[in-house]
Design a protein around this motif. Structure first.
Motif, mmCIF file in Angstrom:
data_model
loop_
_atom_site.group_PDB
_atom_site.id
_atom_site.type_symbol
_atom_site.label_atom_id
_atom_site.label_comp_id
_atom_site.label_asym_id
_atom_site.label_seq_id
_atom_site.Cartn_x
_atom_site.Cartn_y
_atom_site.Cartn_z
ATOM 1 N N THR A 267 3.418 6.069 -7.907
ATOM 2 C CA THR A 267 2.514 7.017 -8.551
ATOM 3 C C THR A 267 3.023 8.451 -8.395
ATOM 4 N N THR B 292 0.826 -1.197 0.000
ATOM 5 C CA THR B 292 0.000 0.000 0.000
ATOM 6 C C THR B 292 0.867 1.257 0.000
ATOM 7 N N PHE C 164 2.740 1.620 -3.796
ATOM 8 C CA PHE C 164 1.899 2.124 -4.895
ATOM 9 C C PHE C 164 1.872 3.656 -4.949
#
Length: 120
Positions: free
Chosen positions: A62, A55, A58
């Motif tokens: 990004t 988690t 990511f």
């Protein structure tokens, strides 16, 4: 009142307690104290740490793609908040998947005791 000839912890009179000498070859060690207990793998804690790790990865990826302009041309206005959230989620648990991998492989110095106990 307790008599002085009574074993206070067990409540047994000292005349009924039998003592024996230890053998001269006994050095005070028991063989079973050196045996390793079977390791219990904390599946819940490992899954929780791995999920939190992923988690956090990511948003970091990004945010880097946003900052470089690969996803869109918004620049740092959206990239830094996404990176900040990713780092805050990633940092507390980034070492737990490493510990789990090394403990599973049997590397010396790594064990599952480093995980918090999630079993209720």
């Amino acid at each position: 009142m307790v008599s002085p000839l009574t074993n206070v912890s067990a409540g047994i009179p000292s005349s009924k307690v039998k003592y024996s000498k230890l053998s001269s070859t006994d050095d005070g060690h028991i063989n079973c104290q050196f045996k390793k207990s079977p390791t219990n793998i904390p599946y819940k804690a490992t899954a929780c740490a791995s999920l939190q790790f992923l988690t956090g990865v990511f948003p970091i990826i990004t945010g880097c793609l946003l900052l470089s302009g690969y996803i869109s041309k918004v620049g740092a206005n959206r990239a830094f908040p996404v990176l900040t959230v990713g780092i805050l989620v990633f940092l507390p648990r980034f070492y737990h998947p490493i510990i789990a991998y090394r403990a599973c492989g049997g590397c010396q110095g790594y064990s599952y005791r480093a995980f918090l106990d999630c079993d209720d």
